[in-house]
Motif scaffolding. Structure first.
Motif, short mmCIF file in Angstrom:
data_model
loop_
_atom_site.label_atom_id
_atom_site.label_comp_id
_atom_site.label_asym_id
_atom_site.label_seq_id
_atom_site.Cartn_x
_atom_site.Cartn_y
_atom_site.Cartn_z
N GLU A 123 0.85 -1.19 0.00
CA GLU A 123 0.00 0.00 0.00
C GLU A 123 0.89 1.24 0.00
OE1 GLU A 123 -3.14 2.40 2.90
OE2 GLU A 123 -2.37 0.42 3.48
N PHE A 124 0.65 2.13 -0.94
CA PHE A 124 1.48 3.31 -1.07
C PHE A 124 0.89 4.50 -0.32
CE2 PHE A 124 2.65 0.57 -4.53
CZ PHE A 124 4.03 0.66 -4.54
N PHE A 125 1.71 5.47 -0.05
CA PHE A 125 1.40 6.61 0.80
C PHE A 125 0.26 7.45 0.22
CE2 PHE A 125 2.27 11.11 1.89
CZ PHE A 125 2.11 11.03 3.27
N ASP A 126 -0.59 7.93 1.15
CA ASP A 126 -1.59 8.96 0.83
C ASP A 126 -2.47 8.57 -0.36
OD1 ASP A 126 -2.89 11.30 1.31
OD2 ASP A 126 -1.49 12.55 0.17
N GLY A 127 -3.03 7.36 -0.28
CA GLY A 127 -3.96 6.94 -1.32
C GLY A 127 -3.31 6.66 -2.65
N GLY A 128 -2.04 6.28 -2.62
CA GLY A 128 -1.33 6.03 -3.87
C GLY A 128 -1.61 4.68 -4.48
N GLY A 129 -2.58 3.95 -3.95
CA GLY A 129 -2.96 2.67 -4.53
C GLY A 129 -2.23 1.50 -3.92
N GLU A 130 -2.53 0.30 -4.43
CA GLU A 130 -1.93 -0.93 -3.94
C GLU A 130 -1.40 -1.74 -5.11
OE1 GLU A 130 -4.68 -1.78 0.03
OE2 GLU A 130 -5.13 -2.83 -1.86
N LEU A 131 -0.34 -2.52 -4.84
CA LEU A 131 0.22 -3.41 -5.85
C LEU A 131 0.64 -4.72 -5.18
CD1 LEU A 131 2.57 -1.07 -7.96
CD2 LEU A 131 0.42 -2.13 -8.72
N PRO A 132 0.46 -5.84 -5.89
CA PRO A 132 0.99 -7.10 -5.36
C PRO A 132 2.51 -7.12 -5.52
CG PRO A 132 0.05 -7.44 -7.54
CD PRO A 132 -0.25 -6.01 -7.17
N ALA A 133 3.18 -7.82 -4.61
CA ALA A 133 4.64 -7.89 -4.64
C ALA A 133 5.10 -9.34 -4.71
CB ALA A 133 5.24 -7.22 -3.41
N GLU A 134 6.23 -9.52 -5.35
CA GLU A 134 6.89 -10.82 -5.41
C GLU A 134 8.17 -10.75 -4.59
OE1 GLU A 134 5.74 -13.56 -6.80
OE2 GLU A 134 3.93 -12.54 -7.58
N ILE A 135 8.56 -11.89 -4.00
CA ILE A 135 9.79 -11.95 -3.21
C ILE A 135 10.98 -12.17 -4.15
CG2 ILE A 135 11.05 -13.20 -1.43
CD1 ILE A 135 8.38 -13.96 -0.19
N VAL A 136 11.94 -11.27 -4.10
CA VAL A 136 13.17 -11.41 -4.88
C VAL A 136 14.14 -12.32 -4.15
CG1 VAL A 136 15.14 -10.20 -5.89
CG2 VAL A 136 12.87 -9.14 -5.92
N GLY A 137 14.26 -12.11 -2.85
CA GLY A 137 15.15 -12.93 -2.04
C GLY A 137 15.04 -12.55 -0.58
N THR A 138 15.47 -13.45 0.31
CA THR A 138 15.41 -13.19 1.74
C THR A 138 16.71 -13.61 2.41
OG1 THR A 138 14.49 -15.36 2.30
CG2 THR A 138 12.92 -13.60 1.78
N ASP A 139 16.99 -13.01 3.56
CA ASP A 139 18.15 -13.38 4.36
C ASP A 139 17.73 -13.45 5.83
OD1 ASP A 139 20.74 -13.95 5.23
OD2 ASP A 139 21.21 -11.82 5.52
N PRO A 140 17.33 -14.63 6.30
CA PRO A 140 16.90 -14.76 7.69
C PRO A 140 17.96 -14.36 8.71
CG PRO A 140 16.25 -16.69 6.42
CD PRO A 140 17.18 -15.89 5.55
N ARG A 141 19.23 -14.47 8.36
CA ARG A 141 20.30 -14.15 9.31
C ARG A 141 20.28 -12.68 9.72
NH1 ARG A 141 24.34 -17.62 10.39
NH2 ARG A 141 24.42 -19.58 9.25
N THR A 142 19.96 -11.80 8.78
CA THR A 142 19.87 -10.38 9.11
C THR A 142 18.43 -9.89 9.12
OG1 THR A 142 20.19 -9.80 6.77
CG2 THR A 142 22.15 -9.87 8.17
N ASP A 143 17.49 -10.81 8.88
CA ASP A 143 16.06 -10.50 8.87
C ASP A 143 15.72 -9.45 7.81
OD1 ASP A 143 13.43 -10.79 9.56
OD2 ASP A 143 13.53 -9.55 11.36
N ILE A 144 16.32 -9.59 6.63
CA ILE A 144 16.08 -8.65 5.53
C ILE A 144 15.45 -9.40 4.36
CG2 ILE A 144 17.18 -7.14 3.83
CD1 ILE A 144 17.03 -5.97 6.63
#
Length: 481
Positions: A123-144
């Motif tokens: 969800e984008f700021f100030d009524g800027g709409g919504e978009l679905p997102a895909e996961i590019v990658g994750t790093d559980p060690r740094t929680d990013i």
């Protein structure tokens, strides 16, 4: 006054005026800002709210109100489960924050915000709409985590700053979605730096800017509008902000994001050693001048073993950088490129040596180490006592009694006198002494002999390599008394 003196006086006056102006400017800059409004207005469009949903199993119908473990518990469960249809799935949701780092839609957040999610909605700021997102990658060690949306037009975005130059007392701004209330701004200062919570790669900025549930994954800004941290955790007895929040520093996050963007995963360097910090007594036992460096406790198959590093070595320098402690070495190695050859300076037998190590990849090495072929066990002698320790060689029966793994070699500790230095240093029944003075021991007699030799040589302390539950550590004991 001569003309020359007049010129000098005028120059001095100008110099004093410039100095006063600089000092006044410094005082003005040091004052708290009158308002964060312009900064918040400029940065907020790049901050996003994140909603995730996950399918979870739902328990339908009433549940038995009987004490856990009661004989009636199984009866009620059988009765309620009879002819019950299959459990229906329900959709659970969670909220978090994030921020856009490029106009084409790359978004940074915490891994725990999107972990196990089936759907991620931005969800984008100030009524800027919504978009679905895909996961590019994750790093559980740094929680990013790095996400990607496909915007119809370029998005407002923010840039990373240098967290290493941030100082305790600097003003910071947190923007996010606390408790699902929508976009919210809070301000505070940096309370501390280089905090470690539990991860090997932790480098947290502590702040008193209000951070609550839902702020996770949101940015921590400096007054230049640069992201110097990702809000990750709070310390609280009640789940709400009490002014102790933690943001993973941009020094860590930037490198993780670069790798996730390029590879979809992290690729950290791997040296292949187990290490511990050098304590005062360990430094004395090794005849080191101070406690800097990282003491090697174990070297499995890998880059370090191939390069000649041994247990008992102290790593003083890595890639030309001085190693202060184990945490710093872990960061240095992890930040190094896989496959590079690095000069490692070690301390061994009273002198320094320089070795060249070609780094492996940590992610490939984890879980792949094996003990290999093990030598046959020596004949086991009787128990012996030394320095408050009752020791025994390891046979099959003792291995089973103490729950020792098949690859454990050394001398087992059977009892420890609670009034002894050994007990004070943490030795307990079930520990295994693998080495003394960086030499393997197989029998209690070996241990006694090493202590006597050290005492006769006038040594103040002797270094023991001790294993407990497979984890090695060094302990220094006084060989006399």
């Amino acid at each position: 006054m001569t003309a020359e003196q007049g010129v000098r006086a005028a120059a001095l006056t100008i110099l004093i005026a410039i100095l006063l102006f600089v000092l006044q400017a410094a005082r003005v800059e040091a004052r708290p800002p009158d308002s964060f409004a312009e900064l918040a207005e400029r940065l907020s469009p790049a901050v996003v709210n994140i909603t995730t949903s996950t399918l979870v199993a739902g328990n339908e119908g009433p549940q038995p109100l009987v004490p856990e473990g009661s004989p009636l518990e199984d009866l009620f469960r059988d009765f309620l489960d009879r002819d019950r249809p299959e459990q229906r799935q329900r959709r659970g949701s969670a909220l978090g924050s994030g921020f856009v780092i490029s106009p084409d839609g790359y978004i940074v957040t915490n891994n725990h915000v999107i972990e196990a999610a089936d759907e991620i909605l931005i969800e984008f700021f100030d009524g800027g709409g919504e978009l679905p997102a895909e996961i590019v990658g994750t790093d559980p060690r740094t929680d990013i985590a790095l996400l990607k949306v496909e915007p119809a037009q370029p998005l407002p975005y923010v840039k990373f700053g240098d967290s290493d130059v941030a100082r305790v007392g600097d003003w910071v701004l947190a923007i996010g979605n606390p408790l699902g209330q929508g976009f919210s701004v809070s301000a505070g200062i940096i309370s501390a730096r280089n905090r470690s919570l539990q991860g090997a790669y932790d480098d947290f900025i502590q702040t008193d800017a209000a951070i609550n549930q839902g702020n996770s994954g949101g940015p921590l800004f400096n007054l230049a509008g640069e992201v110097i941290g990702v809000n990750t955790a709070i310390l609280s007895p009640n789940g709400g902000s009490i002014g102790i929040g933690f943001s993973m520093s941009s020094a860590v996050v930037k490198r993780v994001v670069e790798q996730l963007k390029e590879f979809g995963e992290t690729r950290r360097g791997w040296l292949g050693v187990s290490i511990q910090n050098v304590t005062d007594d360990v430094a004395e036992a090794l005849e080191l001048d101070d406690t800097s460096g990282a003491l090697v406790t174990d070297v499995p198959d890998g880059p370090a073993l191939d390069a000649g590093i041994k247990a008992g070595d102290v790593i003083l320098s890595f890639g030309g950088q001085t190693v202060a402690d184990t945490r710093e070495l872990v960061r240095m190695v992890g930040d190094s490129e896989v496959g590079t050859t690095v000069r490692v300076v070690i301390f061994r037998d009273g002198a320094t040596q320089t070795l060249k190590v070609t780094l492996g990849r940590r992610e490939e090495a984890e879980g792949l180490l094996s003990s290999g072929d093990l030598p046959e066990e020596d004949e086991v002698p009787q128990a012996d006592e030394v320095l408050g320790l009752t020791l025994m060689g390891i046979d099959a029966a003792l291995r089973e009694e103490l729950g020792l793994a098949e690859d454990v070699r050394g001398v087992a500790v059977i009892e420890v006198d609670e009034n002894s230095e050994a007990f004070e240093k943490g030795l307990r029944r079930g520990d295994v002494i693998a080495e003394i003075g960086q030499q393997p021991v197989q029998t209690p007699a070996d241990v006694v002999e090493r202590f006597e030799a050290a005492r006769d040589a006038g040594r103040k302390s002797v270094l023991l390599l001790v294993r407990r539950d497979g984890q090695p550590r060094f302990v220094a004991l006084t060989p006399s008394g």
